[in-house]
Enzyme design. Sequence first.
Site, PDB file in Angstrom:
ATOM      1  N   LEU A  21       0.757  -1.269   0.105  1.00  0.00           N
ATOM      2  CA  LEU A  21       0.039   0.049   0.072  1.00  0.00           C
ATOM      3  C   LEU A  21       0.805   1.322   0.073  1.00  0.00           C
ATOM      4  CD1 LEU A  21      -2.373  -1.649   2.587  1.00  0.00           C
ATOM      5  CD2 LEU A  21      -2.978  -1.014   0.286  1.00  0.00           C
ATOM      6  N   PRO A  22       0.293   2.575  -0.388  1.00  0.00           N
ATOM      7  CA  PRO A  22       0.976   3.495  -0.903  1.00  0.00           C
ATOM      8  C   PRO A  22       1.614   4.272   0.592  1.00  0.00           C
ATOM      9  CG  PRO A  22      -0.966   3.829  -1.598  1.00  0.00           C
ATOM     10  CD  PRO A  22      -1.109   2.355  -1.034  1.00  0.00           C
ATOM     11  N   ASN A  51      -3.338   4.367   4.662  1.00  0.00           N
ATOM     12  CA  ASN A  51      -3.779   3.084   4.136  1.00  0.00           C
ATOM     13  C   ASN A  51      -3.477   1.860   4.635  1.00  0.00           C
ATOM     14  OD1 ASN A  51      -4.127   4.815   1.362  1.00  0.00           O
ATOM     15  ND2 ASN A  51      -2.101   4.946   1.665  1.00  0.00           N
ATOM     16  N   THR A  57       5.894   0.623   2.032  1.00  0.00           N
ATOM     17  CA  THR A  57       7.071   1.278   2.970  1.00  0.00           C
ATOM     18  C   THR A  57       6.575   2.377   3.977  1.00  0.00           C
ATOM     19  OG1 THR A  57       8.717   1.033   1.309  1.00  0.00           O
ATOM     20  CG2 THR A  57       9.214   2.900   2.790  1.00  0.00           C
ATOM     21  N   LYS A  79      14.979  -0.235   5.228  1.00  0.00           N
ATOM     22  CA  LYS A  79      14.637   0.342   4.192  1.00  0.00           C
ATOM     23  C   LYS A  79      14.907   1.948   4.130  1.00  0.00           C
ATOM     24  CE  LYS A  79      12.170   0.871   0.261  1.00  0.00           C
ATOM     25  NZ  LYS A  79      11.002   0.876  -0.001  1.00  0.00           N
ATOM     26  N   LYS A 112       9.097  10.887  -0.097  1.00  0.00           N
ATOM     27  CA  LYS A 112       8.281  10.203   0.883  1.00  0.00           C
ATOM     28  C   LYS A 112       9.066   9.383   1.874  1.00  0.00           C
ATOM     29  CE  LYS A 112       5.704   6.232   1.530  1.00  0.00           C
ATOM     30  NZ  LYS A 112       5.481   4.755   0.909  1.00  0.00           N
TER      31      LYS A 112
END
Lengths: 327, 327, 327, 327
Positions: free
Chosen positions: C96-97, C101, C127, C202, C277
Amino acid sequence: MAALLRGSRLLLLKWDKHVDLVHVSTRSMASKTPVGFIGLGNMGSPMAKNLLRNGYPVIATDVFPESCKGLLDLGAQVVDSPAEVAEKADRIITMLPSSPNVIDVYTGPNGILKKVKKGTLLIDSSTIDPSVSKEMAVAAEKMGAVFMDAPVSGGVGAASMAKLTFMVGGVEEEYNAAQELLTCMGANVVYCGQVGSGQAAKICNNMLLAIGMIGTAETMNLGIRLGLDPKLLAKILNMSSGRCWSSDTYNPVPGVMEGVPSANNYQGGFGATLMAKDLGLAQNTATNTKTPIPLGSLAHQIYRVMCSRGYANKDFSSVFQFLREEE
Amino acid sequence: MAALLRGSRLLLLKWDKHVDLVHVSTRSMASKTPVGFIGLGNMGSPMAKNLLRNGYPVIATDVFPESCKGLLDLGAQVVDSPAEVAEKADRIITMLPSSPNVIDVYTGPNGILKKVKKGTLLIDSSTIDPSVSKEMAVAAEKMGAVFMDAPVSGGVGAASMAKLTFMVGGVEEEYNAAQELLTCMGANVVYCGQVGSGQAAKICNNMLLAIGMIGTAETMNLGIRLGLDPKLLAKILNMSSGRCWSSDTYNPVPGVMEGVPSANNYQGGFGATLMAKDLGLAQNTATNTKTPIPLGSLAHQIYRVMCSRGYANKDFSSVFQFLREEE
Amino acid sequence: MAALLRGSRLLLLKWDKHVDLVHVSTRSMASKTPVGFIGLGNMGSPMAKNLLRNGYPVIATDVFPESCKGLLDLGAQVVDSPAEVAEKADRIITMLPSSPNVIDVYTGPNGILKKVKKGTLLIDSSTIDPSVSKEMAVAAEKMGAVFMDAPVSGGVGAASMAKLTFMVGGVEEEYNAAQELLTCMGANVVYCGQVGSGQAAKICNNMLLAIGMIGTAETMNLGIRLGLDPKLLAKILNMSSGRCWSSDTYNPVPGVMEGVPSANNYQGGFGATLMAKDLGLAQNTATNTKTPIPLGSLAHQIYRVMCSRGYANKDFSSVFQFLREEE
Amino acid sequence: MAALLRGSRLLLLKWDKHVDLVHVSTRSMASKTPVGFIGLGNMGSPMAKNLLRNGYPVIATDVFPESCKGLLDLGAQVVDSPAEVAEKADRIITMLPSSPNVIDVYTGPNGILKKVKKGTLLIDSSTIDPSVSKEMAVAAEKMGAVFMDAPVSGGVGAASMAKLTFMVGGVEEEYNAAQELLTCMGANVVYCGQVGSGQAAKICNNMLLAIGMIGTAETMNLGIRLGLDPKLLAKILNMSSGRCWSSDTYNPVPGVMEGVPSANNYQGGFGATLMAKDLGLAQNTATNTKTPIPLGSLAHQIYRVMCSRGYANKDFSSVFQFLREEE
């Protein structure tokens, strides 16, 4: 009579301090010795005109002879080189774009120091690296002349209205002699200390100005994003500890204040390119003296990027626009 | 008579606006309904005391019961939990260290909203993320209560002297009711807009303050390295476009001003840790709204590094010392 | 024997696209239990297809039902909500973004946790903020399910070719079960530690990547301005201590390398918006843990400004173009 | 035959210290013309010794005559001034701390150019501003000499073992002549282009190195705070796009790698002061060419602050320690 009228205009321009300037300037016209002026650009021209208006004969030169035309019409004598100015005047003011020009005008093959008379007072109003001012002072001293740095704050408007601020560095004994001329062109003349300290003060002020301006732009933008009314936010900042010149006198957000570049699509004012140049000087002096200036460095980089992205000729408050989301 | 004396002291403390506060406060002592106060730390305690001094019965609580002692001696009622406060008062002020505390005090198992009466006015003076203020307002509304954010500027001294500035966010109809209480504790009360906008204004101000302070410290340090006298440099900046609150009211260089933390080894004042916290809030709101704040971010990082290097409890103007070359 | 075949097929799958995929997946279909997949965007779709290709029946859903079409054609079952997926599958992957979400898909009114079966393995490849991963893990545990975070590195191409790298956080006992599915979609699966540590790894990698990329762009630009040939400069850096992934594998200067976005007008690749982001996540975790990240913060701000200035959808190596002088 | 032997010896020299150096150098002494060497500090001394070991008679000088002692013992001739070196050698290498020293050694009253012979090859291995290299080249050309810049990468250890990397700028026709000498002192010699481009390459590399190192330190610190094992995080970064020389070859976190300064309390290696100096050169060239280097500038500032806070003489990877929370 023309002189009288001109004098009274001057009086008004300077919102003067109850001094009969008209009388003074007319009377002393005959008796004043000429002043040399080198560098007749956007700033130099109105400055030299104010010397003329105060009754000083002016001997002028510029690398672009056409720049001298306006001054010629007002009665200045125009000559071919700095060296020639130095032959004819024992007080010389220089107003040049950057360090290499100053070095050339003073020490170049046709430079002032090739022909300077002993005892000549040299006042450089360019904004340059203080270490170059010091070099020029040493070179001048070898010829028996005195060099002072006197960079200005205030733009073309202030130059025209003789409302510049001069920050002066040099030997204290010569300060009065410098002040006599500088007060014809400015509203404030501040003695800052030894040679180079005028430059130092100028550079310091403009670095803090740049930081305050970017900070104000970021803050106003963030507040607006968070739903605050820009005028209200400016008011709150200005009554609180966030207050600074950029928030209360030169707010970068369109609609908050009138009569500032942000009210006029960031035209006029003090271009981002010029701010980037001054921040480059601040950076150089900081690097050379091993002084940390984290925000000053970042401000420099931001104006440098702005110049790369089409903001070179907009007023430096356009950083607000630069940081905003594109429509 | 004691009340009268107390009242007149108050009058002086507030340098008041020609209001017969003495008369008012004595008379209304009996008739005022109690005000809840949760969070009696360094700031909350003097604030609550000022409510008492203005004749409001106070129902207080704190996670550390010993914090309530001083207030108890002055006649406040101390209870065990925020929920209990909510049972007994329909106007409640909270003053807490950070967002998680606010969430707990309002929505936790013994939180205000467990027992809040319909129509209760909840005023949070903590400095927290505006989005948490909005969440609390939504949660309060579900219970029929009204939540407003009203963070303060000014430190412990201002809290004691009822000279805080309150920046208030919330529904406009309730602003007068909030103002009645806040004027007992502060000299300025500013309405900023919808819920969260008090926090937004506070965060914006402190971000610009931090930028101005670091900028002033860098600039003064650079000027000193370049040979300028610090007092003279401050004077020049303050009459020029570099002027800001940090240069003219709270100068970070020892010896330039009196009565500021830099004159007292950076003790007292507003600690670097607190500034780092507020800059963290600014950073969070900027990140969440995708707003670029390059200088604000760097200011945040600088205070964060300072906290790692032993400056956590020094006044935030000690950034001047942090940046200086070690002896 | 089937396992043997499947194993060797898998091996081929990752490096060779000329494989009889249909045959493989049909044959093994019967023996595998279904896997849920929620979030069929640019990344999720090819990932889910690779599960199908490896013989796993897929139960899919997405807020935009049309996103499921391609998967439906390949034999997946499409349902209406995450809750419904949870009723039908005991292994579920989400892609998911952003954090909100994820929160909605897991804990919302039609979320997974409304219907999740005890013992279900939940793998989130989005992420997001590691603290949200931890919250989801706690919420899942309450329902008797197991949550692991497994964000990916690698873009749409790597997703299609099953060459992603998964960084996995969660209880170690469940790692093998997760690995079985993840190896169908990626070439590398790395166990990083407790829940949230996949996200941490990450975020850390991408922060260092952003710093290295901007640093490489600045360095190449400076070298070019100083008269160096870009290819030669890249070669020198890559054999020296300036070497980094951005200089030797993904050089941002057009003409230095082939097959990278800088060779294709910065199209494709990893958009500046996505980098902004991820840097926002890095900033949030750093702020919350009071960790100084001066270069990381500035990198974040630079990508944020780039997004405001028209670079949102260009590959993140376009920072080279952003910093260059305009023609 | 002598050349053949010399060649094979040279090859060994670089990788093997157990070689009969004395024999080699004595034998070839007769056939080689002397090489001047000016600046016998920590780097210059071992470099000059390697020339001796390769059979070149050396004529040396240093402002501190005692620095020449070791070289004298090995058979070098020590003279009083750069001018005297220039009288006696037509190939001269200089290795000096900074630009002013270079200017003085070349153009000062007892400088090389006062006595330089036509056709002399001058190789400057100092790390200085490329614009100073260009000035020196112009001044040398006026005297009929050729100036090349050849700054090194690699520290004292690499200098002793003749494993330096030389980045060479200057007219291409003279490159072979320079290379003959430089290969005696280094393992790699790279031709970078016109005069000053050796410096440019060196400055660019070190700027990117500094950015990568601080970025690695921030990233490792953040990861550790988020609960990741440092060795695991380094491994993940090194197999991903975060990989850089500072993460895979010179990791700044104690315990991650052996044989690097972080394993030895940041002793040895490349001091923060030297990195700050090189970043100052990068900043100067960027300012002068109007090139934005936001991360490079901030890296400069961070090393500058570190120098103010007691890290001047620690290896530059100690930025990891600088950024960590104090115990």
